[in-house]
Design a protein around this motif. Structure first.
Motif, PDB file in Angstrom:
ATOM      1  N   GLU A 196       0.815  -1.206   0.000  1.00 21.74           N
ATOM      2  CA  GLU A 196       0.000   0.000   0.000  1.00 21.74           C
ATOM      3  C   GLU A 196       0.856   1.268   0.000  1.00 21.74           C
TER       4      GLU A 196
ATOM      5  N   ARG B 240      -9.767  -5.119  -4.474  1.00 22.33           N
ATOM      6  CA  ARG B 240      -9.087  -4.731  -3.231  1.00 22.33           C
ATOM      7  C   ARG B 240      -8.387  -3.374  -3.396  1.00 22.33           C
TER       8      ARG B 240
ATOM      9  N   ASP C 143      -9.184  -0.103  -1.147  1.00 23.71           N
ATOM     10  CA  ASP C 143      -8.142   0.473  -0.291  1.00 23.71           C
ATOM     11  C   ASP C 143      -7.862   1.929  -0.629  1.00 23.71           C
TER      12      ASP C 143
END
Length: 709
Positions: free
Chosen positions: A3, A200, A204
């Motif tokens: 991330e 995802r 996110d």
């Protein structure tokens, strides 16, 4: 999932004042989330392009890299099949020349030299931000024809591997991907994995507004995205007001089971809405306190009248408004100060007439005092377990397990008329109107926990909070069917979108797929919605997919078979022993197999014997009966013997879905009514309608995971 890398890339793009990522930036994002892309490099000169092409080896693709040129092919910014350093130099110069001709002031970062991938099938995997549902993931056929063929399916993000796999197998061209006509199938698990990773990623990082992988080359060896396009939000999105499940249940329970109701604008004058609401509350049998509010009256319909809600000595759970729109804000403020839990706004003259400012004002007042508001611009609501008729329509007295809601008052009247004509047992009928506050999600939350409701049918034109609706519907549909008539099926037109995924998400397909993801049964029209609502609670849940047709007319059998195919029902392949058992009851010129044609001249005993056999054999899971009007077996004789055989089976613990199509003179109408009274869904003059109701039951049962082997 890295991330930190994605956050670094997105922050840098925004700091530069851009709303789109370049291809190299897109690759960094994909690499961080394990989304497969080809080897590549960025060239800022012709010599660098040549060097990269030689390092990568084999054929490469050269693509313009510019934040000002999103559609690279249109700008002449893509050259495929480049081989070796010399061709790479030429491609570099050509692409820069084309790009400057396309947009002279374009900010050009360079040229991307990318390993050329191909083979297998081209698909698209993407995500977009839908105004109703938020982050939505898309999968379908890709390449240059993606917006022409539109073979695409959608799901809410995030999703798991099973949902991703259902997307891969859910498009029309799924058989092609699975190896049609002996071709090598693609790696479906690899595709599902990419879909899951994309879902995802956009979950996110909600600032990613649109995301395209097109084309993705899918083959037996895996899936590789040849092109990446990522767009960012340019402004903050404000979501709808969220209420906790506990708060929703508390307010809805009070609204449906109030101890007291105040009628603001109550009147003794016939023809006034406030007069009708008062009469309906009293004559409908509501047993709680009824407080008429009218500053010009001392008594209304035998009840003491009050100048305002503030003057009522006791607590008030619900206030029904029957005053002109201009008087609503002041009266609503009094309700808030009084501590009223819920208000029912019958008046019109708000957003539906263009007066958004007045609607915003009453929403602000309701929010300030934590008052839940139904409407405005509605006919009110019924909750029959409490004999509550808080509406200007007439009271409804046939109690049952079906709850019906409508966004339109006109549709609400149709619901009421149908319910009366068919004597459909109703737990609630609720108007939603402008949905300034209370919406379908709130009502579903109540009906989910309401023991008096076994099925919900909803007419809606839009969803205020699609994601909340889906989350609630997913819970409810595991236990009770939810039928939805979504108005506005036609395409809304290609909206302005910079990605293929965004353009594809511009019509009814998103609603269709996501409602199905929620386990909702979608009705194609108003009558179907009402018939599903009427029939689904009567039919037991099927225990398997084997459907058998027993008919007295060959033509009826063919039409019923066609209807089964259209509804996705599985006609049982009759095994030899069962075939022989059926043949024992039908004449030699009849036909066993499926449909089982007992012929039109058979006596009641043949219908009785074959229906009983169909019920008794555990391999058969549902029966469709096709009756043809004859003198030998008149309509009411058929109806009575069918009900008798089915009831006997139920007494022995055998309860299968049974639906019937009756063809004949007007006597078949009475026979259908009789069958409905005995929990057998039956219709005259149609082969499609009974099968459609059975199909709806199957769609719900499959979605709820209730069908066994």
């Amino acid at each position: 999932m890295d991330e930190e890398v994605v956050r670094e890339v997105l922050d840098a793009v925004r700091a530069a004042g851009r709303d789109s990522l370049t291809a190299p930036e897109g690759k960094r994002v994909c690499d961080a989330y394990g989304i497969p892309t080809p080897g590549e490099g960025l060239a800022t000169s012709a010599d660098e392009a040549a060097k990269l092409a030689e390092e990568i080896g084999g054929k490469v693709v050269a693509k313009i890299v510019s934040p000002d040129i999103l559609h690279k092919t249109e700008a002449g910014g893509v050259i495929v099949g480049v081989s070796g350093g010399d061709e790479a130099r030429t491609a570099y110069d050509t692409i820069l020349s084309n790009a400057k001709a396309y947009k002279a002031d374009a900010d050009i970062t360079g040229v991307q030299i990318q390993e050329m991938v191909g083979g297998g099938h081209e698909v698209i995997i993407g995500a977009t931000t839908d105004g109703t549902f938020g982050k939505v993931v898309a999968f379908g056929l890709g390449g240059v024809l993606v917006e022409v063929l539109k073979d695409v399916t959608f799901r809410l993000a995030p999703l798991d591997e099973a949902e991703a796999r259902s997307m891969v197998t859910g498009i029309k061209a799924a058989e092609v991907l699975q190896g049609a006509r002996g071709a090598e199938p693609v790696d479906l698990d690899a595709l599902a994995d990419v879909i899951t990773r994309v879902s995802r990623l956009v979950t996110d990082f909600p600032e990613i507004s649109e995301f395209d992988l097109n084309p993705v080359f899918a083959s037996a060896s895996g899936a590789v995205a040849a092109d990446v396009r990522i767009l960012l939000e340019t402004e903050e999105r404000t979501g709808p007001v969220q209420h906790s499940q506990e708060d929703i249940l508390r307010a809805m329970n009070t609204m449906m089971n109030p101890r007291s109701v105040a009628v603001i604008g109550a009147s003794d004058q016939a023809g006034k809405i406030g007069n009708s609401v008062m009469k309906n509350l009293i004559n409908g049998g509501y047993a709680g306190e009824i407080y008429p509010i009218n500053p010009k009256a001392d008594e209304i319909q035998g009840r003491k009248a009050y100048r305002s809600v503030a003057d009522i000595p006791g607590d008030v759970d619900v206030a029904v408004f029957a005053v002109p729109a201009k008087f609503v804000p002041a009266a609503l403020t009094e309700c808030g100060e009084k501590g009223v839990t819920a208000v029912v706004m019958i008046p019109s003259g708000f957003a539906e007439t263009g007066n958004q400012e007045l609607q915003d004002e009453i929403v602000e007042i309701a929010n300030r005092y934590k008052v839940r508001m139904l409407g405005p611009n509605i006919y009110g609501y019924y909750y029959t377990p409490q004999n509550l008729c808080a509406t200007f329509c007439t009271p409804y007295d046939v109690k049952g397990g079906v709850a019906l809601t409508s966004q339109s008052g006109g549709i609400g009247m149709a619901i009421l008329g149908f319910a009366r004509t068919t004597k459909m047992g109703v737990s609630a009928i609720v108007g939603l109107g402008n949905k300034s506050d209370v919406d379908e999600d709130d009502l579903l939350t109540f009906f989910e926990h309401d023991d008096n409701t076994q099925c919900v049918a909803m007419h809606l034109e839009d969803l205020k909070d699609g994601r909340a609706f889906v989350e609630t519907a997913k819970r409810m549909t595991r236990k009770k069917p939810v039928v939805v008539l979504k108005a506005g099926r036609t395409a809304m037109g290609a909206r302005a979108a910079s990605s293929h995924t965004g353009a594809l998400a511009g019509d009814d397909k998103v609603y269709d797929d996501i409602l199905r993801q929620a386990g909702v049964v979608r009705a194609p029209g108003l009558n179907e919605m009402l018939e599903y609502a009427r029939g689904l609670p009567l039919l037991p849940t099927p225990q398997g997919e084997n459907v058998v047709i027993i008919t007295g007319a060959g033509g009826s059998g063919v039409l019923l078979s066609d209807a089964c195919v259209a509804e996705g029902l599985s006609l049982m392949d009759i095994p030899p022993d069962l075939d022989e058992a059926f043949r024992a009851f039908i004449p030699p010129f009849g036909a066993a197999g499926n449909p089982i044609d007992i012929t039109g001249g058979e006596p009641p005993s043949t219908y009785e014997a074959t229906i009983r056999l169909g019920l008794d054999d555990p391999r058969i899971h549902a029966l469709i009966l096709g009756y043809w009007h004859t003198i030998v077996t008149p309509p009411m004789v058929f109806a009575e013997l069918t009900a008798k055989v089915v009831n006997e089976a139920r007494a022995r613990g055998i309860d299968k879905p049974v639906v019937a199509s009756l063809a004949g003179d007007t006597e078949v109408e009475q026979a259908c009514d009789y069958l409905f009274e005995h929990r057998i869904v039956a219709y005259p003059y149609t082969t499609e309608r009974p099968v459609a109701v059975l199909g709806a039951k199957y769609r719900w049962a499959r979605a709820a995971g209730l069908i066994g082997g």
